[in-house]
Design an enzyme around this catalytic site. Structure first.
Site, PDB file in Angstrom:
ATOM      1  N   HIS A  22      92.294 -36.911  26.802  1.00  0.00           N
ATOM      2  CA  HIS A  22      92.283 -36.958  25.850  1.00  0.00           C
ATOM      3  C   HIS A  22      91.941 -38.593  25.196  1.00  0.00           C
ATOM      4  O   HIS A  22      92.923 -39.298  24.997  1.00  0.00           O
ATOM      5  CB  HIS A  22      93.637 -36.869  25.086  1.00  0.00           C
ATOM      6  CG  HIS A  22      93.840 -36.689  23.569  1.00  0.00           C
ATOM      7  ND1 HIS A  22      94.082 -37.950  22.747  1.00  0.00           N
ATOM      8  CD2 HIS A  22      93.690 -35.463  22.672  1.00  0.00           C
ATOM      9  CE1 HIS A  22      94.221 -37.445  21.595  1.00  0.00           C
ATOM     10  NE2 HIS A  22      93.944 -36.093  21.554  1.00  0.00           N
ATOM     11  N   PHE A  23      90.801 -38.882  25.309  1.00  0.00           N
ATOM     12  CA  PHE A  23      89.693 -38.424  25.704  1.00  0.00           C
ATOM     13  C   PHE A  23      89.063 -39.161  26.735  1.00  0.00           C
ATOM     14  O   PHE A  23      89.112 -40.418  26.821  1.00  0.00           O
ATOM     15  CB  PHE A  23      88.754 -38.448  24.277  1.00  0.00           C
ATOM     16  CG  PHE A  23      89.235 -37.527  23.261  1.00  0.00           C
ATOM     17  CD1 PHE A  23      89.175 -36.433  23.179  1.00  0.00           C
ATOM     18  CD2 PHE A  23      89.836 -38.372  22.072  1.00  0.00           C
ATOM     19  CE1 PHE A  23      89.428 -35.332  22.192  1.00  0.00           C
ATOM     20  CE2 PHE A  23      90.152 -37.473  21.112  1.00  0.00           C
ATOM     21  CZ  PHE A  23      90.102 -36.209  20.903  1.00  0.00           C
TER      22      PHE A  23
END
Length: 154
Positions: A58-59
């Site tokens: 993420h991410f």
């Protein structure tokens, strides 16, 4: 006058936080509480680091702290208020509701998340809190959370 007020406020380092909350790595999201005023308010600190497991997905190319984890940090700070004022006796605080959640800007590794929690009301063992998360004084998220304190084992 400010010094007198500051002297009446409590704090909790990580060891005290771990006594107040049942959470552990990787889900203990409060590093310390820098200010706790009885059962009415607290300011919790979360130092956001790139080593946290959620950042791998993420991410990968732009790590951002998931909003649900910001809300969880708010709920843990609120839970610490409830637990600290309950004293000894084996109680757990359960997160019940979230209302009016707003996310204003991303929280990234290197940020120091400051979580301000104020109790709005209490009815028996049910609590409602208004929470704001800030980075360098800027509001990054806010929500109203509800919690219930029950004896362990119920």
């Amino acid at each position: 006058m400010a010094d007198e007020t500051k002297a009446t406020l409590g704090t909790a380092d990580i060891l005290e936080v771990m006594k107040l909350l049942p959470h552990r790595y990787p889900f203990l999201l409060i590093d310390k509480i820098i200010e706790i005023d009885g059962d009415s308010s607290a300011i919790g600190i979360k130092n956001v680091t790139v080593n946290e497991p959620h950042f791998t997905g993420h991410f990968p190319d732009r790590p951002i702290m998931p909003g649900v984890l910001i809300v969880e940090a708010m709920a843990q700070t609120a839970g610490a208020i409830c637990a600290r004022n309950q004293g000894e006796g084996g109680h757990l605080v359960y997160f019940m509701t979230i209302d009016n959640a707003r996310f204003r800007r991303p929280v990234v590794p290197g940020d120091r998340l400051e979580i301000h929690v104020v109790k709005q009301r209490q009815r028996g063992n049910v609590f409602k809190f208004h929470c704001e998360a800030k980075v360098e004084g800027a509001l990054v998220a806010e929500a109203d959370v509800g919690a219930m304190m029950i004896p362990e084992g119920q």
